[in-house]
Scaffold this motif. Structure first.
Motif, PDB file in Angstrom:
ATOM      1  N   GLU A 186      16.755   1.998  13.867  1.00 26.64           N
ATOM      2  CA  GLU A 186      16.631   0.811  12.956  1.00 26.64           C
ATOM      3  C   GLU A 186      17.429  -0.548  13.354  1.00 26.64           C
ATOM      4  OE1 GLU A 186      14.442   1.092  10.232  1.00 26.64           O
ATOM      5  OE2 GLU A 186      13.455   2.658  11.286  1.00 26.64           O
ATOM      6  N   GLU A 187      18.587  -0.166  13.423  1.00 22.17           N
ATOM      7  CA  GLU A 187      19.546  -1.388  13.456  1.00 22.17           C
ATOM      8  C   GLU A 187      19.155  -2.436  14.786  1.00 22.17           C
ATOM      9  OE1 GLU A 187      21.612  -2.898  11.318  1.00 22.17           O
ATOM     10  OE2 GLU A 187      20.892  -1.049  10.003  1.00 22.17           O
ATOM     11  N   ALA A 188      18.947  -1.548  15.795  1.00 21.07           N
ATOM     12  CA  ALA A 188      18.615  -2.220  17.239  1.00 21.07           C
ATOM     13  C   ALA A 188      17.182  -2.903  16.960  1.00 21.07           C
ATOM     14  CB  ALA A 188      18.462  -1.247  18.259  1.00 21.07           C
ATOM     15  N   CYS A 189      16.332  -2.511  16.345  1.00 19.89           N
ATOM     16  CA  CYS A 189      14.875  -3.130  16.291  1.00 19.89           C
ATOM     17  C   CYS A 189      14.903  -4.463  15.310  1.00 19.89           C
ATOM     18  CB  CYS A 189      14.042  -2.103  15.731  1.00 19.89           C
ATOM     19  SG  CYS A 189      13.368  -0.956  16.871  1.00 19.89           S
ATOM     20  N   ALA A 190      15.955  -4.363  14.374  1.00 22.53           N
ATOM     21  CA  ALA A 190      16.049  -5.380  13.515  1.00 22.53           C
ATOM     22  C   ALA A 190      16.787  -6.435  14.280  1.00 22.53           C
ATOM     23  CB  ALA A 190      16.848  -5.077  12.396  1.00 22.53           C
ATOM     24  N   GLU A 191      17.790  -6.171  14.875  1.00 22.03           N
ATOM     25  CA  GLU A 191      18.821  -7.152  15.661  1.00 22.03           C
ATOM     26  C   GLU A 191      17.988  -7.790  16.770  1.00 22.03           C
ATOM     27  OE1 GLU A 191      22.410  -6.630  18.695  1.00 22.03           O
ATOM     28  OE2 GLU A 191      22.616  -5.341  16.836  1.00 22.03           O
ATOM     29  N   LEU A 192      17.243  -7.122  17.306  1.00 20.24           N
ATOM     30  CA  LEU A 192      16.545  -7.658  18.546  1.00 20.24           C
ATOM     31  C   LEU A 192      15.128  -8.193  18.486  1.00 20.24           C
ATOM     32  CD1 LEU A 192      17.798  -5.087  21.516  1.00 20.24           C
ATOM     33  CD2 LEU A 192      18.477  -7.443  20.644  1.00 20.24           C
ATOM     34  N   ALA A 193      14.551  -8.115  16.991  1.00 17.41           N
ATOM     35  CA  ALA A 193      13.241  -8.350  16.724  1.00 17.41           C
ATOM     36  C   ALA A 193      12.742  -9.719  17.078  1.00 17.41           C
ATOM     37  CB  ALA A 193      13.068  -8.445  15.124  1.00 17.41           C
ATOM     38  N   HIS A 194      13.985 -10.880  17.391  1.00 20.56           N
ATOM     39  CA  HIS A 194      13.275 -12.030  17.796  1.00 20.56           C
ATOM     40  C   HIS A 194      12.772 -11.953  19.167  1.00 20.56           C
ATOM     41  CE1 HIS A 194      17.392 -11.519  19.536  1.00 20.56           C
ATOM     42  NE2 HIS A 194      17.153 -12.430  20.332  1.00 20.56           N
ATOM     43  N   THR A 195      13.126 -11.131  19.915  1.00 18.63           N
ATOM     44  CA  THR A 195      12.654 -11.125  21.316  1.00 18.63           C
ATOM     45  C   THR A 195      11.083 -10.787  21.396  1.00 18.63           C
ATOM     46  OG1 THR A 195      13.212  -8.535  21.646  1.00 18.63           O
ATOM     47  CG2 THR A 195      14.850  -9.916  22.086  1.00 18.63           C
ATOM     48  N   LEU A 196      10.707 -10.243  20.363  1.00 14.51           N
ATOM     49  CA  LEU A 196       9.160  -9.950  20.514  1.00 14.51           C
ATOM     50  C   LEU A 196       8.312 -11.114  20.883  1.00 14.51           C
ATOM     51  CD1 LEU A 196       8.726  -7.883  17.119  1.00 14.51           C
ATOM     52  CD2 LEU A 196       8.295  -6.825  19.636  1.00 14.51           C
ATOM     53  N   LYS A 197       8.988 -12.544  20.515  1.00 12.21           N
ATOM     54  CA  LYS A 197       8.422 -13.665  20.741  1.00 12.21           C
ATOM     55  C   LYS A 197       8.054 -13.996  22.134  1.00 12.21           C
ATOM     56  CE  LYS A 197      10.878 -15.959  17.174  1.00 12.21           C
ATOM     57  NZ  LYS A 197      11.572 -16.988  16.462  1.00 12.21           N
ATOM     58  N   GLY A 198       8.665 -13.186  23.036  1.00 15.95           N
ATOM     59  CA  GLY A 198       8.670 -13.338  24.531  1.00 15.95           C
ATOM     60  C   GLY A 198       7.306 -12.360  25.171  1.00 15.95           C
ATOM     61  N   LEU A 199       6.814 -11.998  24.269  1.00 10.64           N
ATOM     62  CA  LEU A 199       5.677 -10.805  24.726  1.00 10.64           C
ATOM     63  C   LEU A 199       4.373 -11.419  24.766  1.00 10.64           C
ATOM     64  CD1 LEU A 199       6.842  -7.308  23.116  1.00 10.64           C
ATOM     65  CD2 LEU A 199       7.071  -8.084  25.332  1.00 10.64           C
ATOM     66  N   SER A 200       3.316 -10.976  25.442  1.00  5.42           N
ATOM     67  CA  SER A 200       2.122 -11.329  25.463  1.00  5.42           C
ATOM     68  C   SER A 200       1.540 -11.094  24.112  1.00  5.42           C
ATOM     69  CB  SER A 200       1.409 -10.760  26.219  1.00  5.42           C
ATOM     70  OG  SER A 200       0.803  -9.381  26.237  1.00  5.42           O
ATOM     71  N   ARG A 201       0.701 -11.962  23.523  1.00  9.95           N
ATOM     72  CA  ARG A 201      -0.180 -11.804  22.412  1.00  9.95           C
ATOM     73  C   ARG A 201      -1.046 -10.543  22.334  1.00  9.95           C
ATOM     74  NH1 ARG A 201       3.223 -13.891  19.251  1.00  9.95           N
ATOM     75  NH2 ARG A 201       4.297 -13.345  21.072  1.00  9.95           N
ATOM     76  N   GLU A 202      -1.566 -10.059  23.574  1.00  7.79           N
ATOM     77  CA  GLU A 202      -2.304  -9.157  23.547  1.00  7.79           C
ATOM     78  C   GLU A 202      -1.505  -7.762  23.240  1.00  7.79           C
ATOM     79  OE1 GLU A 202      -4.431 -12.393  26.300  1.00  7.79           O
ATOM     80  OE2 GLU A 202      -2.155 -11.677  25.705  1.00  7.79           O
ATOM     81  N   ARG A 203      -0.363  -7.464  24.115  1.00  3.21           N
ATOM     82  CA  ARG A 203       0.397  -6.591  23.914  1.00  3.21           C
ATOM     83  C   ARG A 203       0.837  -6.055  22.418  1.00  3.21           C
ATOM     84  NH1 ARG A 203       5.274  -5.914  27.819  1.00  3.21           N
ATOM     85  NH2 ARG A 203       4.917  -3.703  27.484  1.00  3.21           N
ATOM     86  N   ILE A 204       1.263  -7.255  21.897  1.00  2.00           N
ATOM     87  CA  ILE A 204       1.683  -7.167  20.397  1.00  2.00           C
ATOM     88  C   ILE A 204       0.332  -6.636  19.525  1.00  2.00           C
ATOM     89  CG2 ILE A 204       2.226  -8.647  18.378  1.00  2.00           C
ATOM     90  CD1 ILE A 204       3.977 -10.001  20.075  1.00  2.00           C
ATOM     91  N   ALA A 205      -0.752  -7.250  19.777  1.00  5.05           N
ATOM     92  CA  ALA A 205      -1.903  -7.049  18.938  1.00  5.05           C
ATOM     93  C   ALA A 205      -2.343  -5.357  19.163  1.00  5.05           C
ATOM     94  CB  ALA A 205      -3.065  -7.771  19.189  1.00  5.05           C
ATOM     95  N   ALA A 206      -2.273  -5.091  20.377  1.00  2.00           N
ATOM     96  CA  ALA A 206      -2.602  -3.858  20.697  1.00  2.00           C
ATOM     97  C   ALA A 206      -1.458  -2.834  19.922  1.00  2.00           C
ATOM     98  CB  ALA A 206      -2.560  -3.464  22.027  1.00  2.00           C
ATOM     99  N   GLU A 207      -0.297  -3.224  19.842  1.00  2.00           N
ATOM    100  CA  GLU A 207       0.557  -2.076  19.110  1.00  2.00           C
ATOM    101  C   GLU A 207       0.500  -2.294  17.561  1.00  2.00           C
ATOM    102  OE1 GLU A 207       2.911   0.200  19.862  1.00  2.00           O
ATOM    103  OE2 GLU A 207       2.142   0.355  21.695  1.00  2.00           O
TER     104      GLU A 207
END
Length: 394
Positions: A186-207
């Motif tokens: 839980e803490e790691a996901c919250a701390e590193l949430a900003h890194t999601l900005k570097g992913l492709s939109r398609e991968r984010i949408a699929a998840e």
């Protein structure tokens, strides 16, 4: 309590026995979702196989056994065997050489623990011997599975740094399997949430859509917003929309409507077509998904007045979305087929109306009355037509 894997029907597939004979039981293990879900008694569709053999060796061995293969991910060591009872992805054991959060450079490995160490969660790193079905568990995945705990293998932050998408995968798996939260994850996901900005939109949408398709993703979505994760990928989802998601999920259950991730995504957006358009473009959704978001965003309080008339106009999916999002009743649409309006322009011309705009207006008038009256039979349509033609006669 976990089940005996020998009771899982997928383990008795004829094709798996053929594949085992072709590759050698000492060279392969069933791994991942099929093992995990089999232990939980969950239906299994896809079976994955890990192997010590190199891709070329897999292809050659399968060829000798008459098993057709497709090099679906040959650069990453994956070959798909086409079997009578379903395809099996066969992947050579791997280890990561370099990662950047979006993709990994891999090298082939030769031992099972090394392959297991590069996987995301302990419950996904369970290997089953193809003949004995004995489980190899290198990171206490069996205990985590029994406890309903989704835990990263090794250091959670390191695992996320290797592939940022693992943040969203964590929330999806935790929603599906988790009975308790893992504090480190839980803490790691919250701390590193900003890194999601570097992913492709398609991968984010699929998840995101995969998460929203689960039986009740509302508590997870609410937690993702509270921990600052959801705003990174869907800033439009504010507390009122998250509350609406809970209402829609409850309504689906109460009205016997199948869960739908696009409908649930619509609940997370304000009812503004321009916002729906923006989100659809940002997530690179399909044309059909984009259309549904926009139609749902156009909902009005009057939608619930006549659900079948709404479905005739928008289709079953569109009407169901609008009704559930607006607090209406969509249960009457689920086993209903939209009728086809039987009247054609030729029938109007045959009644003495000159072909042209007048025919179209008459057709539209009759159709509107037919819908308003609840789709009556052909005799009533003929009466409606007679009445409309009479209005045209001086």
């Amino acid at each position: 309590m976990l089940r005996d894997l020998r009771t899982a029907s997928w383990t008795r597939r004829e094709g798996l026995a053929l594949l085992t004979a072709a590759l050698g039981a000492e060279n392969i293990r069933w791994v991942g979702g099929a093992v995990r879900d089999g232990l939980l008694g969950v239906p299994v569709h896809d079976v994955d196989c890990a192997t010590r053999l190199l891709p070329a060796q897999v292809i050659a061995a399968c060829g000798r056994a008459g098993i057709r293969t497709v090099p679906t991910g040959i650069d990453h060591g994956t070959v798909t065997a086409i079997l009578k009872d379903g395809p099996v992805e066969i992947t050579t054991l791997r280890r990561d050489v370099a990662t950047d959060g979006r993709r990994a450079t891999i090298a082939f490995a030769t031992d099972w623990p090394e392959d297991a160490a590069r996987r995301d969660f302990t419950i996904n790193a369970l290997y089953a011997h193809p003949e004995t079905l004995e489980i190899s568990d290198y990171f206490s995945g069996l205990a985590d599975l029994a406890a309903g705990r989704v835990r990263f293998i090794g250091d959670a932050r390191q695992r996320i740094a290797e592939d940022h998408l693992r943040i969203l995968r964590y929330y999806r798996f935790q929603t599906r399997f988790g009975a308790e939260l893992d504090a480190e994850a839980e803490e790691a996901c919250a701390e590193l949430a900003h890194t999601l900005k570097g992913l492709s939109r398609e991968r984010i949408a699929a998840e995101l859509l995969a998460l929203l398709a689960l039986p009740d993703p509302h508590p997870t979505i609410a937690r993702m917003r509270a921990r600052g994760v959801l705003p990174v990928i869907l800033p439009e989802a504010c507390p009122p929309q998250i509350a609406l998601l809970a209402q829609v999920i409850a309504a689906e259950h109460q009205q016997g409507v199948a869960p739908d991730p696009v409908r649930r995504l619509s609940a997370l957006l304000p009812p503004m077509p321009e916002v729906a358009e923006t989100v659809a473009a940002r997530l690179r959704l399909s044309k059909v998904q984009r259309g549904r978001l926009i139609v749902a965003a156009q909902r009005t309080p009057g939608d619930a007045a006549d659900p079948r008339a709404l479905a005739y106009k928008l289709g079953i999916a569109g009407a169901t979305d609008r009704l559930l999002l607006g607090g209406g009743d969509a249960s009457g649409l689920q086993d209903w087929s939209i009728p086809v309006f039987p009247l054609k322009g030729g029938s109007i011309v045959a009644r003495g109306i000159t072909a042209g705009p007048l025919v179209a207006r008459t057709l539209q008038a009759v159709e509107a009355r037919w819908v308003a009256e609840g789709f009556p039979d052909a005799a009533r349509i003929d009466t409606l037509l007679t009445e409309e033609i009479a209005r045209l006669t001086p």
